[in-house]
Scaffold this motif. Structure first.
Motif, PDB file in Angstrom:
ATOM      1  N   ASP A 231       7.809 -10.003  -1.198  1.00 55.32           N
ATOM      2  CA  ASP A 231       9.258  -8.802  -0.015  1.00 55.32           C
ATOM      3  C   ASP A 231       7.864  -7.571  -0.532  1.00 55.32           C
ATOM      4  O   ASP A 231       7.620  -7.224  -1.639  1.00 55.32           O
ATOM      5  N   HIS A 232       7.284  -7.007   0.478  1.00 55.84           N
ATOM      6  CA  HIS A 232       6.001  -5.941   0.645  1.00 55.84           C
ATOM      7  C   HIS A 232       6.646  -4.482   0.432  1.00 55.84           C
ATOM      8  O   HIS A 232       6.330  -3.229  -0.244  1.00 55.84           O
ATOM      9  N   SER A 233       8.047  -4.506   0.080  1.00 52.11           N
ATOM     10  CA  SER A 233       8.922  -3.336   0.392  1.00 52.11           C
ATOM     11  C   SER A 233       9.362  -2.734  -0.775  1.00 52.11           C
ATOM     12  O   SER A 233      10.010  -1.527  -1.026  1.00 52.11           O
ATOM     13  N   SER A 234      10.755  -3.688  -1.263  1.00 52.18           N
ATOM     14  CA  SER A 234      10.913  -3.955  -2.526  1.00 52.18           C
ATOM     15  C   SER A 234      10.339  -4.410  -3.366  1.00 52.18           C
ATOM     16  O   SER A 234      10.372  -5.654  -4.028  1.00 52.18           O
ATOM     17  N   SER A 235       9.878  -3.210  -4.898  1.00 49.67           N
ATOM     18  CA  SER A 235      10.197  -4.005  -6.043  1.00 49.67           C
ATOM     19  C   SER A 235      11.313  -4.842  -6.575  1.00 49.67           C
ATOM     20  O   SER A 235      11.007  -5.660  -7.286  1.00 49.67           O
ATOM     21  N   GLN A 236      12.356  -3.989  -6.116  1.00 56.44           N
ATOM     22  CA  GLN A 236      13.370  -5.661  -6.560  1.00 56.44           C
ATOM     23  C   GLN A 236      13.814  -6.871  -6.168  1.00 56.44           C
ATOM     24  O   GLN A 236      13.444  -7.750  -6.691  1.00 56.44           O
ATOM     25  N   ASN A 237      13.348  -6.857  -5.122  1.00 60.20           N
ATOM     26  CA  ASN A 237      13.419  -8.137  -4.212  1.00 60.20           C
ATOM     27  C   ASN A 237      11.972  -8.377  -5.062  1.00 60.20           C
ATOM     28  O   ASN A 237      12.745  -9.697  -5.310  1.00 60.20           O
ATOM     29  N   ARG A 238      10.956  -8.532  -5.433  1.00 61.13           N
ATOM     30  CA  ARG A 238       9.337  -8.943  -5.224  1.00 61.13           C
ATOM     31  C   ARG A 238      10.535  -9.132  -7.003  1.00 61.13           C
ATOM     32  O   ARG A 238      10.211 -10.841  -7.419  1.00 61.13           O
ATOM     33  N   LEU A 239      10.649  -8.597  -8.095  1.00 62.15           N
ATOM     34  CA  LEU A 239      11.278  -8.765  -9.337  1.00 62.15           C
ATOM     35  C   LEU A 239      12.404 -10.222  -8.941  1.00 62.15           C
ATOM     36  O   LEU A 239      11.912 -10.923  -9.771  1.00 62.15           O
ATOM     37  N   SER A 240      13.836 -10.085  -8.526  1.00 62.07           N
ATOM     38  CA  SER A 240      14.086 -10.966  -7.685  1.00 62.07           C
ATOM     39  C   SER A 240      13.513 -12.521  -7.454  1.00 62.07           C
ATOM     40  O   SER A 240      13.761 -13.314  -7.566  1.00 62.07           O
ATOM     41  N   GLN A 241      12.926 -12.119  -6.714  1.00 63.29           N
ATOM     42  CA  GLN A 241      11.596 -13.681  -5.743  1.00 63.29           C
ATOM     43  C   GLN A 241      10.952 -14.007  -7.490  1.00 63.29           C
ATOM     44  O   GLN A 241      10.378 -14.833  -7.033  1.00 63.29           O
ATOM     45  N   THR A 242       9.986 -13.412  -7.708  1.00 64.14           N
ATOM     46  CA  THR A 242       9.746 -13.423  -9.025  1.00 64.14           C
ATOM     47  C   THR A 242      10.146 -14.767  -9.472  1.00 64.14           C
ATOM     48  O   THR A 242      10.319 -15.836 -10.373  1.00 64.14           O
ATOM     49  N   ASN A 243      12.026 -14.064  -9.983  1.00 62.33           N
ATOM     50  CA  ASN A 243      12.507 -14.869 -11.299  1.00 62.33           C
ATOM     51  C   ASN A 243      13.136 -16.064 -10.114  1.00 62.33           C
ATOM     52  O   ASN A 243      12.846 -17.028 -11.389  1.00 62.33           O
TER      53      ASN A 243
ATOM     54  N   GLY B 226      -1.784  -6.914 -13.609  1.00 65.05           N
ATOM     55  CA  GLY B 226      -0.808  -6.658 -14.068  1.00 65.05           C
ATOM     56  C   GLY B 226       0.398  -5.847 -13.850  1.00 65.05           C
ATOM     57  O   GLY B 226       1.586  -5.048 -14.244  1.00 65.05           O
ATOM     58  N   SER B 227       1.552  -6.238 -12.600  1.00 65.63           N
ATOM     59  CA  SER B 227       2.116  -6.259 -12.218  1.00 65.63           C
ATOM     60  C   SER B 227       3.514  -6.707 -12.676  1.00 65.63           C
ATOM     61  O   SER B 227       3.234  -8.025 -13.930  1.00 65.63           O
ATOM     62  N   GLN B 228       4.639  -5.995 -12.866  1.00 70.22           N
ATOM     63  CA  GLN B 228       5.530  -6.921 -13.958  1.00 70.22           C
ATOM     64  C   GLN B 228       5.868  -8.349 -13.132  1.00 70.22           C
ATOM     65  O   GLN B 228       5.880  -8.866 -13.371  1.00 70.22           O
ATOM     66  N   PRO B 229       5.310  -8.631 -11.376  1.00 66.74           N
ATOM     67  CA  PRO B 229       5.610  -9.587 -11.282  1.00 66.74           C
ATOM     68  C   PRO B 229       4.918 -10.966 -11.522  1.00 66.74           C
ATOM     69  O   PRO B 229       5.034 -11.945 -11.696  1.00 66.74           O
TER      70      PRO B 229
END
Length: 117
Positions: free
Chosen positions: A15-27, A51-54
Motif C-alpha cells: 500500500d502506498h497510502s498507509s504506513s499501518q497497512n504497509r506494516l501489516s503487509q510486511t508482517n 531505513g524504513s520500518q518495513p
C-alpha cells in the motif's frame, strides 16, 4: 531450477497510502516466508525506502541487495521503493542494478544476479 529445486517468487505491491497497512503487509509476508523452504525471493513495489520500518523488519528474513539506484518515478527517479530481496539462506545476492528504462512502467525495472546454494 537448480538441482531440480523450485524457486519461489513472492511478488507484491504494498500500500502506498498507509504506513499501518504497509506494516501489516510486511508482517504477513515475513510470517508466510517463514513457512517456505528452499530458495525464496521477494520482489515488488514495497513503497518503502531504505531505513524504513518495513525494510528493517524484512531484513530479519531477507537479504537487502540494493547498493545504488533509484526506481521511482521512472522518468527522473529520486527514490528507491522497489526491491528484490532473496530470503536469507538458500541463495546469495551477487549484485543488483536499476535498468535505465522509463517507458514500460512508472517505475524503473530492477535486475538481480543471484547464486543458488
Amino acid at each position: 531450477i537448480p538441482n531440480g529445486r523450485d524457486i519461489i517468487l513472492l511478488a507484491t505491491h504494498f500500500d502506498h497510502s498507509s504506513s499501518q497497512n504497509r506494516l501489516s503487509q510486511t508482517n504477513w509476508v515475513r510470517q508466510y516466508a517463514a513457512t517456505l523452504s528452499g530458495p525464496v525471493i521477494l520482489a515488488g513495489d514495497l513503497n518503502a525506502r531504505r531505513g524504513s520500518q518495513p525494510l528493517n523488519l524484512l531484513a530479519s528474513s531477507f537479504q537487502a541487495t540494493a547498493r545504488t539506484g533509484f526506481t521511482f518515478p521512472a522518468g527522473v527517479p529520486d527514490r528507491r521503493i522497489d526491491w528484490i530481496l532473496p530470503k536469507i539462506g538458500g541463495q546469495t545476492a551477487l549484485g543488483d542494478r536499476v535498468v535505465p528504462e522509463a517507458v514500460a512502467s512508472d517505475h524503473r525495472p530492477l535486475w538481480l544476479d543471484i547464486a543458488i546454494e
